[in-house]
Design a protein around this motif. Structure first.
Motif, mmCIF file in Angstrom:
data_model
loop_
_atom_site.group_PDB
_atom_site.id
_atom_site.type_symbol
_atom_site.label_atom_id
_atom_site.label_comp_id
_atom_site.label_asym_id
_atom_site.label_seq_id
_atom_site.Cartn_x
_atom_site.Cartn_y
_atom_site.Cartn_z
ATOM 1 N N UNK A 1 6.232 10.759 -3.813
ATOM 2 C CA UNK A 1 6.281 11.352 -5.265
ATOM 3 C C UNK A 1 7.212 10.540 -5.963
ATOM 4 N N UNK A 2 6.068 10.016 -6.770
ATOM 5 C CA UNK A 2 6.513 9.049 -7.824
ATOM 6 C C UNK A 2 7.125 7.694 -7.319
ATOM 7 N N UNK A 3 8.544 7.556 -7.459
ATOM 8 C CA UNK A 3 9.022 6.224 -6.978
ATOM 9 C C UNK A 3 9.736 6.537 -5.546
ATOM 10 N N UNK A 4 9.596 7.952 -4.965
ATOM 11 C CA UNK A 4 10.142 8.004 -3.618
ATOM 12 C C UNK A 4 9.202 8.054 -2.760
ATOM 13 N N UNK A 5 9.530 7.249 -1.703
ATOM 14 C CA UNK A 5 8.795 7.372 -0.555
ATOM 15 C C UNK A 5 9.275 7.303 1.012
ATOM 16 N N UNK A 6 8.927 8.122 1.795
ATOM 17 C CA UNK A 6 9.521 8.599 2.954
ATOM 18 C C UNK A 6 8.460 8.713 3.711
ATOM 19 N N UNK A 7 8.682 8.613 4.840
ATOM 20 C CA UNK A 7 7.942 9.013 6.080
ATOM 21 C C UNK A 7 7.916 10.450 6.483
ATOM 22 N N UNK B 1 0.777 -1.169 0.005
ATOM 23 C CA UNK B 1 -0.037 0.165 -0.132
ATOM 24 C C UNK B 1 0.885 1.184 0.004
ATOM 25 N N UNK B 2 2.116 1.089 0.410
ATOM 26 C CA UNK B 2 2.934 2.170 0.499
ATOM 27 C C UNK B 2 4.075 1.928 -0.412
ATOM 28 N N UNK B 3 3.903 1.938 -1.707
ATOM 29 C CA UNK B 3 4.775 1.664 -2.882
ATOM 30 C C UNK B 3 4.815 2.850 -3.919
ATOM 31 N N UNK B 4 6.170 3.107 -4.488
ATOM 32 C CA UNK B 4 6.076 3.981 -5.305
ATOM 33 C C UNK B 4 5.434 3.685 -6.796
ATOM 34 N N UNK C 1 9.635 -2.942 -5.002
ATOM 35 C CA UNK C 1 8.899 -2.248 -4.071
ATOM 36 C C UNK C 1 8.178 -1.006 -4.842
ATOM 37 N N UNK C 2 8.237 -1.024 -6.119
ATOM 38 C CA UNK C 2 7.534 -0.081 -6.654
ATOM 39 C C UNK C 2 6.371 -0.851 -7.875
ATOM 40 N N UNK C 3 5.523 0.020 -8.451
ATOM 41 C CA UNK C 3 4.535 -0.498 -9.609
ATOM 42 C C UNK C 3 4.481 0.523 -10.649
ATOM 43 N N UNK C 4 4.386 0.139 -11.743
ATOM 44 C CA UNK C 4 4.210 0.914 -12.908
ATOM 45 C C UNK C 4 2.694 0.960 -13.366
ATOM 46 N N UNK C 5 1.990 2.013 -13.139
ATOM 47 C CA UNK C 5 0.750 2.313 -13.887
ATOM 48 C C UNK C 5 0.568 2.330 -15.101
ATOM 49 N N UNK C 6 1.254 1.665 -16.000
ATOM 50 C CA UNK C 6 1.549 1.891 -17.453
ATOM 51 C C UNK C 6 0.109 1.597 -18.110
ATOM 52 N N UNK C 7 -0.340 0.460 -17.695
ATOM 53 C CA UNK C 7 -1.680 -0.225 -18.275
ATOM 54 C C UNK C 7 -2.778 0.600 -18.210
#
Length: 492
Positions: A464-470, A157-160, A226-232
């Motif tokens: 922010x896109x692929x960057x995930x920080x607390x 749920x918290x993936x770039x 640890x990230x997903x591409x929303x391409x489709x």
């Protein structure tokens, strides 16, 4: 004697039945020609596998009968001789393939099916599935860190989300919607929308399926990365918006959010009724709009009084629905202060919300007439979307209002906007912030990022896109908020 002669053929028939069932045996072995033990399973390269992109052949670009090579990760069509997958298996000695439609594994060029439980993780990454019990546990206060192929820890749920070129305005909206719990729970189970009747050739339902797939990949506890591409998902957005929203050009998140919610509602066969789709059940609120026409300024008082007495200038009432509320910012100061510095102005959220208290009137201008409108909210939705209007377009260019809005993260009481009559109809009117979309930089060249509240550990994350920080909740209120989603508090 007669009885024994009847029994003999029956026994023979039983033997025949048994022999055919033995031939249909699906057990992998060296002696079963259809399902054999594959010696090439150790050539599978899991770090190269990526099922987020369009399922089309990398040579012929067809979508029919596509197989993924599990050694190099490329997609090829077919399985028989003279097909692209067959040619690839012979020329490159890549032997293990997965049919992207049927989820069956094959060894080429020998062309036999592989049945092996060690391949189930690949099948799950391609098509994650959720049972009701696991969905109910998503928000329970338990540490649910997962590990990728390379050993990286991540929270489902918290993936770039990958920024293909300039689609960060879509990514922030998808991040925000993925943490609206009832919407997430609905789309995590394909069964929720599988039985919806649709007309033959209704391909707009593709948008629903793509959003469901993306939601399941974002919350997948067994991802390889640890990230997903929303391409489709974005490909179907470009198609069904008639290229209004592009992957290669920056857009406005509020336009995309509004279009996306309405399109999902229509694709789910929603009507004008409040409970006709999951979108309306979650986000639809109701209000009354009172409108009265203003006489022209240049007229004398007596003429104004005569006009105000006519039917045309009487206050008119209409009932309306809303999916989000627009908050207007006060104009920023034009001049610098005594220290020759242009201090960024700040405003509290409550004065912006007073627009909807049923008393405050706002002027709206058309090319020939002026109107005063006041808004009375009659029903608050389960989730309130606030749109803070930062951009104004004039004849020459787009201007941004940099005013910072101060808002509470928890227990904001929207009941203060309701009249006594409508407040009594609501059991609870306190809301908590769950998503906050921020714009940084210049109006046309800026970027967007999202702040997301993760319920299971009570932590805020900046994405922010692929960057995930607390991030600390105190830091969220210092940003230039653009869109906010509030959830009805469960504590009355």
């Amino acid at each position: 004697m007669a009885e024994s002669s009847i029994r003999e053929p029956l026994m023979k028939k039983a033997k025949l039945v048994n022999s055919t069932s033995e031939d249909d045996d699906e057990t992998p072995s060296a002696f079963n020609p259809r399902v054999r033990v594959c010696p090439y399973l150790d050539t599978i390269n899991r770090p190269l596998l990526d099922f987020d992109f369009e399922k089309l052949c990398s040579v012929s670009l067809t979508r029919i009968n596509v197989y993924a090579c599990l050694v190099c990760g490329k997609y090829f069509q077919g399985r028989g001789t003279n097909t692209h997958a067959y040619t690839h298996s012979v020329s490159e000695s890549h032997h293990v393939y997965l049919n992207l439609q049927t989820l069956k594994f094959y060894c080429l060029p020998d062309n036999y099916e592989i049945i092996d439980s060690s391949l189930d993780d690949i099948k799950y990454v391609l098509n994650p599935t959720f049972i009701l019990k696991s969905i109910r546990n998503l928000d329970k206060p338990v540490e649910k860190y997962s590990r990728t192929i390379d050993g990286t820890l991540y929270l489902p749920g918290v993936v770039g989300l990958n920024n293909i070129k300039a689609n960060d305005y879509c990514n922030v909206v998808l991040h925000a919607l993925s943490h609206v719990c009832p919407l997430r729970d609905y789309f995590l189970r394909e069964e929720s929308y599988a039985k919806i009747r649709r007309a033959p050739g209704d391909s707009m339902f593709n948008l629903v399926q793509r959003f469901g797939e993306l939601m399941r990949k974002i919350w997948n506890p067994r991802n390889f990365k640890a990230h997903v591409s929303p391409h489709e998902m974005l490909q179907s957005v470009v198609l069904w918006s008639n290229k209004r929203f592009q992957i290669t050009e920056q857009g406005d998140p509020i336009d995309f959010l509004s279009w996306f919610l309405h399109s999902l509602h229509r694709a789910l066969k929603g009507t004008k009724k409040p409970d006709s789709s999951i979108i309306y059940k979650i986000f639809l609120g109701e209000m009354k709009i009172y409108t009265r026409k203003i006489p022209p300024v240049e007229l004398e008082d007596t003429q104004k009084a005569l006009l105000l007495a006519t039917e045309e200038y009487q206050e008119k009432e209409e009932e309306s629905n809303f999916l989000y509320l627009t908050c207007d910012l006060p104009p920023p100061p034009l001049f610098t202060d005594e220290f020759r510095e242009n201090i960024i102005p700040q405003v509290n959220l409550y004065p912006l919300l007073m627009k909807f208290n049923g008393v405050s009137e706002k002027e709206y201008k058309t090319y020939k007439d002026n109107y005063l409108k006041r808004f009375v909210i009659t029903k608050l939705p389960r989730y309130i979307i606030l749109y803070i209007k930062r951009f104004t377009k004039n004849t020459f260019f787009l201007e941004k209002n940099p005013t910072i809005v101060n808002f509470p993260i928890k227990n904001i009481d929207f009941g203060d906007l309701l009249t006594e009559e409508y407040r009594n109809k609501h059991k609870n009117t306190k809301y908590n912030l769950v998503s906050n979309i921020v714009h940084d930089g210049e109006p046309s060249k800026g970027t967007f990022r999202a702040h997301i509240y993760h319920k299971s550990n009570g932590q805020w994350y900046e994405m922010q896109d692929l960057h995930v920080t607390d991030i600390l909740p105190q830091m969220i209120t210092l940003t230039e908020s653009y869109i906010q989603i509030y959830e009805l508090s469960e504590n009355e």
